[in-house]
Design a protein around this motif. Structure first.
Motif, PDB file in Angstrom:
ATOM      1  N   ASN A 133       0.662  -1.459  -0.201  1.00  0.00           N
ATOM      2  CA  ASN A 133       0.306  -0.321  -0.069  1.00  0.00           C
ATOM      3  C   ASN A 133       0.656   1.406   0.164  1.00  0.00           C
ATOM      4  O   ASN A 133       1.392   1.664   0.980  1.00  0.00           O
ATOM      5  CB  ASN A 133      -0.996  -0.056   1.157  1.00  0.00           C
ATOM      6  CG  ASN A 133      -2.304   1.079   1.026  1.00  0.00           C
ATOM      7  OD1 ASN A 133      -2.086   2.132   0.501  1.00  0.00           O
ATOM      8  ND2 ASN A 133      -3.011   0.476   1.774  1.00  0.00           N
ATOM      9  N   VAL A 161      -3.439  -4.300  -6.874  1.00  0.00           N
ATOM     10  CA  VAL A 161      -4.238  -4.076  -5.363  1.00  0.00           C
ATOM     11  C   VAL A 161      -3.153  -4.352  -4.352  1.00  0.00           C
ATOM     12  O   VAL A 161      -1.966  -4.603  -4.781  1.00  0.00           O
ATOM     13  CB  VAL A 161      -4.180  -6.275  -5.132  1.00  0.00           C
ATOM     14  CG1 VAL A 161      -6.324  -6.182  -6.381  1.00  0.00           C
ATOM     15  CG2 VAL A 161      -3.394  -7.153  -5.334  1.00  0.00           C
ATOM     16  N   TYR A 162      -3.614  -4.148  -3.094  1.00  0.00           N
ATOM     17  CA  TYR A 162      -2.368  -3.445  -1.826  1.00  0.00           C
ATOM     18  C   TYR A 162      -2.441  -4.436  -1.029  1.00  0.00           C
ATOM     19  O   TYR A 162      -3.296  -4.842  -0.372  1.00  0.00           O
ATOM     20  CB  TYR A 162      -2.879  -1.919  -1.652  1.00  0.00           C
ATOM     21  CG  TYR A 162      -3.222  -1.174  -3.106  1.00  0.00           C
ATOM     22  CD1 TYR A 162      -2.062  -1.148  -3.880  1.00  0.00           C
ATOM     23  CD2 TYR A 162      -4.911  -1.492  -3.404  1.00  0.00           C
ATOM     24  CE1 TYR A 162      -2.250   0.008  -4.595  1.00  0.00           C
ATOM     25  CE2 TYR A 162      -4.604  -0.260  -4.741  1.00  0.00           C
ATOM     26  CZ  TYR A 162      -3.597   0.502  -5.460  1.00  0.00           C
ATOM     27  OH  TYR A 162      -3.305   1.705  -6.415  1.00  0.00           O
ATOM     28  N   GLU A 164      -0.183  -5.058   2.487  1.00  0.00           N
ATOM     29  CA  GLU A 164      -0.549  -4.039   3.638  1.00  0.00           C
ATOM     30  C   GLU A 164       0.469  -3.811   4.272  1.00  0.00           C
ATOM     31  O   GLU A 164       0.988  -3.141   4.621  1.00  0.00           O
ATOM     32  CB  GLU A 164      -1.569  -5.238   4.845  1.00  0.00           C
ATOM     33  CG  GLU A 164      -2.312  -5.097   5.797  1.00  0.00           C
ATOM     34  CD  GLU A 164      -2.669  -3.315   5.131  1.00  0.00           C
ATOM     35  OE1 GLU A 164      -2.757  -2.126   5.884  1.00  0.00           O
ATOM     36  OE2 GLU A 164      -3.819  -3.105   4.088  1.00  0.00           O
TER      37      GLU A 164
END
Lengths: 256, 225
Positions: A133, A161-162, A164
């Motif tokens: 992220n 897509v990220y 954490e």
């Protein structure tokens, strides 16, 4: 009466033994997982009886936790600015010590990534790309910069897509849920991850350097073990381990 | 006050919770009915499976779903064979995960309500030549209405409050998988406390109102029956 005496004697003995064995808890950025495991276990050998605990997570999260009084004695951030902020806030017992410069790589388990370049990310066959992220994970922020620098951001963004943190990002790729990910070189060189797919370095002129720094926190000001660990990071052994896991050392050329 | 992104996260959360509640109404009702009326040995194990998410850490559920729904997992192979994209990091992936996660909150209140209805009204209906389906809809469902209300509200609210699973299989995509709970986490991680606070207070008020409704409504509906 006898029982209370016994208890007080027992607790005295216990306290005495505790006073000899020291304990530190280290909060370390997820990219350090493998390198720090090794450094910590080497350190433990020279400090038998002491307890050295390392927990891994996102640098941003640890920073927030330390601001809220979390009981960490050392903080290894993947972004040196986070460590600087804690010094500024009066939460550190030492100045920020730079310990490494990180690199980012393209990594895949479903295809050979060794010759992959960022341009390959626009391939329609690649539908999902995992990055950390960018909002709070330094490796994610650098990944975004690199893709912007290569002029690919517009095309690539819908596929992202990220994770954490950088470890979760690697996990998304490892489980096959993204064909490619941009992760830390320090994770990609680990034999466990390197045995499949391989990785390709992303040129470091495409992004800001990933300068990493650590501090001894205020709470460990008088903790000799924490100071010892801090000194140990400058040792030949520790530096060699960092280099082996793909980190460049501060002040030395980053190569390639 | 709330940013566009926050409103998007709230809307997504509502959409997810509503979808999951509707699906669970369809799946959960027959399961609860069966659990309430069966006398087989299977009642124990099935009841335990339904209740599992109450006990399991979300990380366990998230981990197994990530493996199962990934391209190499059984669910992933199935979706692949059907020509669909893998479920993780999609809205429907979250729906599937939440259906598991919220299952006990639908099934257990319904089961209790059905058990309270008992055999007698249905036996009476049968002697009046009502078919089992007819008896179910005209006798059991109206009698269990308060149970339906509780189940509906709890399922919706619990899905809104989901965090761990969506964090693991969501991928944090705005408008697709970034629900309100994840958006708050994101703000906190990025040290945007003011933004986190604004969204968090909305969630806090929502949760309180839902529970208040539950506690205020239920005695009334009981008086009505």
């Amino acid at each position: 009466m006898k029982l209370t005496q016994l208890i007080s004697v027992a607790s005295l003995v216990l306290m005495a033994s505790v006073a000899h064995a020291e304990k530190i808890t280290i909060a370390a950025a997820a990219d350090l997982k493998f390198a720090m495991d090794e450094i910590a276990s080497t350190f433990r050998k020279t400090h038998p009886g002491d307890v050295v605990e390392v927990i891994y997570g996102s640098s941003g999260k640890f920073r927030t936790q330390i601001e809220q009084g979390a009981p960490y004695d050392l903080y290894f951030s993947a972004d040196i600015d986070f460590a600087r902020a804690l010094v500024k806030a009066g939460l550190a017992a030492t100045d920020v010590k730079p310990y490494a410069v990180g690199r980012i790589v393209l990594w895949s388990v479903t295809q050979d990534a060794t010759k992959m370049t960022l341009a390959a990310l626009t391939d329609p066959a690649i539908t999902r790309i995992a990055i950390a992220n960018p909002k709070h994970a330094p490796y994610g922020a650098r990944a975004e910069e690199a893709m912007r620098g290569a002029g690919l951001w517009q095309k690539v963004e819908p596929k992202l897509v990220y994770g954490e943190n950088i470890a979760q990002t690697a996990q998304i790729v490892q489980t096959g849920n993204a064909q490619v990910g941009i992760i830390a070189l320090s994770l990609a060189v680990n034999p466990e991850l390197a045995k499949r797919g391989g990785y390709a370095l992303i040129p470091n002129n495409l992004h800001q350097p990933l300068e990493q720094g650590f501090i001894v926190t205020k709470r460990a000001e008088n903790n000799a073990l924490a100071r010892g660990f801090s000194d140990d990071m400058g040792s030949k052994t520790a530096r060699a381990i960092m280099v082996r896991y793909g980190f460049a050392l501060p002040g030395e050329t980053t190569g390639k | 006050m709330l940013t566009q992104g926050d409103l998007q996260a709230i809307w997504l959360t509502v959409r997810l919770a509503a979808t999951v509640t509707c699906i669970l109404l369809l799946i959960g009702t027959p399961i609860a009915w069966w659990l309430a009326r069966t006398r087989t040995w299977w009642k124990g194990p099935i009841g335990a499976i339904v209740a599992l998410p109450l006990v399991l850490p979300p990380s366990v559920l998230g981990f197994y779903l990530l493996l199962a729904m990934g391209p190499n997992g059984p669910v992933g192979r199935l979706t692949g064979a059907l020509g669909l994209a893998p479920l993780p990091f999609t809205f429907w992936g979250l729906v599937v995960a939440s259906v598991f996660y919220s299952m006990p909150f639908m099934v257990q209140p319904l089961q209790t309500a059905f058990e309270a209805v008992g055999d007698r009204p249905l036996e009476v209906a049968a002697t009046l030549r009502a078919s089992p389906l007819d008896a179910f809809f005209t006798i059991a469902v109206p009698l269990a209405a308060p149970g339906f209300l509780t189940a509906f509200i709890l399922t919706f609210a619990h899905t809104v409050g989901e965090f761990g699973v969506v964090l693991m299989i969501g991928g944090n995509l705005p408008g697709e998988t970034r629900v309100a709970s994840v958006a708050i986490y994101d703000h906190v991680e990025a040290l945007e406390y003011m933004r986190a606070h604004r969204l968090a207070i909305v969630m806090l008020i929502f949760s309180f109102v839902v529970l208040l409704a539950l506690y205020v409504w239920r005695p009334h509906s009981r008086k009505g029956t």
